[in-house]
Design a protein around this motif. Sequence first.
Motif, PDB file in Angstrom:
ATOM      1  N   ARG A  46       0.835  -1.199   0.000  1.00  0.00           N
ATOM      2  CA  ARG A  46       0.000   0.000   0.000  1.00  0.00           C
ATOM      3  C   ARG A  46       0.876   1.258   0.000  1.00  0.00           C
ATOM      4  NH1 ARG A  46      -0.421   2.578   4.898  1.00  0.00           N
ATOM      5  NH2 ARG A  46       0.416   1.432   6.674  1.00  0.00           N
ATOM      6  N   PRO A  47       0.346   2.364  -0.557  1.00  0.00           N
ATOM      7  CA  PRO A  47       1.111   3.616  -0.553  1.00  0.00           C
ATOM      8  C   PRO A  47       1.246   4.165   0.859  1.00  0.00           C
ATOM      9  CG  PRO A  47      -1.076   3.951  -1.482  1.00  0.00           C
ATOM     10  CD  PRO A  47      -0.931   2.485  -1.230  1.00  0.00           C
ATOM     11  N   LEU A  48       2.360   4.821   1.122  1.00  0.00           N
ATOM     12  CA  LEU A  48       2.599   5.414   2.434  1.00  0.00           C
ATOM     13  C   LEU A  48       2.434   6.936   2.342  1.00  0.00           C
ATOM     14  CD1 LEU A  48       5.665   3.361   3.708  1.00  0.00           C
ATOM     15  CD2 LEU A  48       3.259   3.161   4.382  1.00  0.00           C
ATOM     16  N   GLU A  49       1.321   7.414   2.863  1.00  0.00           N
ATOM     17  CA  GLU A  49       1.071   8.857   2.903  1.00  0.00           C
ATOM     18  C   GLU A  49       1.842   9.468   4.067  1.00  0.00           C
ATOM     19  OE1 GLU A  49      -2.640  12.026   3.195  1.00  0.00           O
ATOM     20  OE2 GLU A  49      -3.018   9.893   3.534  1.00  0.00           O
ATOM     21  N   GLY A  50       2.485  10.601   3.832  1.00  0.00           N
ATOM     22  CA  GLY A  50       3.199  11.305   4.887  1.00  0.00           C
ATOM     23  C   GLY A  50       4.640  10.878   5.078  1.00  0.00           C
ATOM     24  N   ALA A  51       5.153   9.998   4.222  1.00  0.00           N
ATOM     25  CA  ALA A  51       6.576   9.655   4.303  1.00  0.00           C
ATOM     26  C   ALA A  51       7.381  10.877   3.860  1.00  0.00           C
ATOM     27  CB  ALA A  51       6.890   8.462   3.410  1.00  0.00           C
ATOM     28  N   GLU A  52       8.546  11.068   4.450  1.00  0.00           N
ATOM     29  CA  GLU A  52       9.405  12.196   4.082  1.00  0.00           C
ATOM     30  C   GLU A  52      10.451  11.726   3.083  1.00  0.00           C
ATOM     31  OE1 GLU A  52      12.823  14.347   6.392  1.00  0.00           O
ATOM     32  OE2 GLU A  52      10.895  15.160   7.053  1.00  0.00           O
ATOM     33  N   VAL A  53      10.562  12.454   1.972  1.00  0.00           N
ATOM     34  CA  VAL A  53      11.563  12.153   0.948  1.00  0.00           C
ATOM     35  C   VAL A  53      12.378  13.419   0.736  1.00  0.00           C
ATOM     36  CG1 VAL A  53      11.975  11.372  -1.413  1.00  0.00           C
ATOM     37  CG2 VAL A  53       9.983  10.521  -0.152  1.00  0.00           C
ATOM     38  N   GLY A  54      13.701  13.287   0.712  1.00  0.00           N
ATOM     39  CA  GLY A  54      14.529  14.469   0.553  1.00  0.00           C
ATOM     40  C   GLY A  54      15.888  14.171  -0.028  1.00  0.00           C
ATOM     41  N   VAL A  55      16.596  15.245  -0.342  1.00  0.00           N
ATOM     42  CA  VAL A  55      17.954  15.161  -0.867  1.00  0.00           C
ATOM     43  C   VAL A  55      18.898  15.301   0.319  1.00  0.00           C
ATOM     44  CG1 VAL A  55      19.629  16.173  -2.454  1.00  0.00           C
ATOM     45  CG2 VAL A  55      17.193  16.214  -3.036  1.00  0.00           C
ATOM     46  N   ALA A  56      19.723  14.280   0.551  1.00  0.00           N
ATOM     47  CA  ALA A  56      20.654  14.296   1.683  1.00  0.00           C
ATOM     48  C   ALA A  56      21.575  15.510   1.599  1.00  0.00           C
ATOM     49  CB  ALA A  56      21.477  13.012   1.696  1.00  0.00           C
ATOM     50  N   GLY A  57      21.811  16.133   2.747  1.00  0.00           N
ATOM     51  CA  GLY A  57      22.720  17.265   2.811  1.00  0.00           C
ATOM     52  C   GLY A  57      22.099  18.591   2.402  1.00  0.00           C
ATOM     53  N   THR A  58      20.792  18.600   2.152  1.00  0.00           N
ATOM     54  CA  THR A  58      20.095  19.840   1.791  1.00  0.00           C
ATOM     55  C   THR A  58      18.826  19.970   2.629  1.00  0.00           C
ATOM     56  OG1 THR A  58      18.609  18.947   0.095  1.00  0.00           O
ATOM     57  CG2 THR A  58      20.862  19.493  -0.607  1.00  0.00           C
ATOM     58  N   ASN A  59      18.159  21.078   2.462  1.00  0.00           N
ATOM     59  CA  ASN A  59      16.868  21.274   3.113  1.00  0.00           C
ATOM     60  C   ASN A  59      15.717  20.919   2.180  1.00  0.00           C
ATOM     61  OD1 ASN A  59      17.918  22.186   5.555  1.00  0.00           O
ATOM     62  ND2 ASN A  59      18.095  24.270   4.799  1.00  0.00           N
ATOM     63  N   LEU A  85      11.964   8.226   4.510  1.00  0.00           N
ATOM     64  CA  LEU A  85      11.810   7.726   5.870  1.00  0.00           C
ATOM     65  C   LEU A  85      10.410   8.011   6.385  1.00  0.00           C
ATOM     66  CD1 LEU A  85      12.427  10.307   8.243  1.00  0.00           C
ATOM     67  CD2 LEU A  85      14.370  10.275   6.718  1.00  0.00           C
ATOM     68  N   MET A  86      10.002   7.152   7.317  1.00  0.00           N
ATOM     69  CA  MET A  86       8.709   7.295   7.961  1.00  0.00           C
ATOM     70  C   MET A  86       8.783   6.577   9.300  1.00  0.00           C
ATOM     71  SD  MET A  86       4.981   6.557   6.381  1.00  0.00           S
ATOM     72  CE  MET A  86       3.528   7.147   7.212  1.00  0.00           C
ATOM     73  N   ILE A  87       8.155   7.150  10.313  1.00  0.00           N
ATOM     74  CA  ILE A  87       8.152   6.527  11.635  1.00  0.00           C
ATOM     75  C   ILE A  87       7.541   5.133  11.528  1.00  0.00           C
ATOM     76  CG2 ILE A  87       7.162   6.647  13.956  1.00  0.00           C
ATOM     77  CD1 ILE A  87       7.378   9.689  13.723  1.00  0.00           C
ATOM     78  N   GLY A  88       8.217   4.156  12.114  1.00  0.00           N
ATOM     79  CA  GLY A  88       7.739   2.777  12.079  1.00  0.00           C
ATOM     80  C   GLY A  88       8.277   1.973  10.917  1.00  0.00           C
ATOM     81  N   TYR A  89       9.142   2.608  10.097  1.00  0.00           N
ATOM     82  CA  TYR A  89       9.728   1.939   8.934  1.00  0.00           C
ATOM     83  C   TYR A  89      11.229   2.193   8.898  1.00  0.00           C
ATOM     84  CZ  TYR A  89       5.016   1.345   7.130  1.00  0.00           C
ATOM     85  OH  TYR A  89       3.711   0.982   6.966  1.00  0.00           O
ATOM     86  N   THR A  90      11.950   1.288   8.256  1.00  0.00           N
ATOM     87  CA  THR A  90      13.383   1.486   8.095  1.00  0.00           C
ATOM     88  C   THR A  90      13.630   2.582   7.066  1.00  0.00           C
ATOM     89  OG1 THR A  90      13.491  -0.238   6.410  1.00  0.00           O
ATOM     90  CG2 THR A  90      13.985  -0.898   8.669  1.00  0.00           C
ATOM     91  N   ARG A  91      14.664   3.378   7.280  1.00  0.00           N
ATOM     92  CA  ARG A  91      15.040   4.425   6.331  1.00  0.00           C
ATOM     93  C   ARG A  91      15.696   3.767   5.124  1.00  0.00           C
ATOM     94  NH1 ARG A  91      19.243   9.092   7.900  1.00  0.00           N
ATOM     95  NH2 ARG A  91      20.714   7.387   7.694  1.00  0.00           N
ATOM     96  N   LEU A  92      15.440   4.327   3.946  1.00  0.00           N
ATOM     97  CA  LEU A  92      16.002   3.784   2.712  1.00  0.00           C
ATOM     98  C   LEU A  92      16.634   4.911   1.921  1.00  0.00           C
ATOM     99  CD1 LEU A  92      16.125   0.958   1.454  1.00  0.00           C
ATOM    100  CD2 LEU A  92      14.032   1.491   0.230  1.00  0.00           C
TER     101      LEU A  92
END
Length: 128
Positions: A46-59, A85-92
């Motif tokens: 299922r899709p994860l709503e509210g997961a944070e996706v970003g570029v490392a080393g930036t804002n 990343l998302m709370i309750g899941y491993t960061r990838l």
Amino acid sequence: MTQVRWRQWVATAGLAFGVALTSAASAWGQATGTVTGRVTDRATGRPLEGAEVGVAGTNTRVSTDAEGRYTLPRVSAGAHTIRALMIGYTRLEAQINLVPGQSQTVDFTLAPAAMQLDEVVVTGQPGR
């Protein structure tokens, strides 16, 4: 300098400045790209709503929508680490090499992570 020559010089200088400004803006726009993708749960798909996706080393960070989709606009061209990343899941993380003016798709499938919580102690007094 006569008035006619002055006007010609001003017109030529203005044209040269406009061309230089347009070229600089065009080059700046092409020095970036877009990263898009989707974040899903590995166990359920299922899709994860509210997961944070970003570029490392930036804002540069965004949250996924209800379909687990995200878009990172205006990412500088070159090599980057994209993190989900998302709370309750491993960061990838995923390594990308973004080409100027292009869009690259990076999908993440996050695995649920066991969370260790502190002990909960409930104390009370007998009723009267």
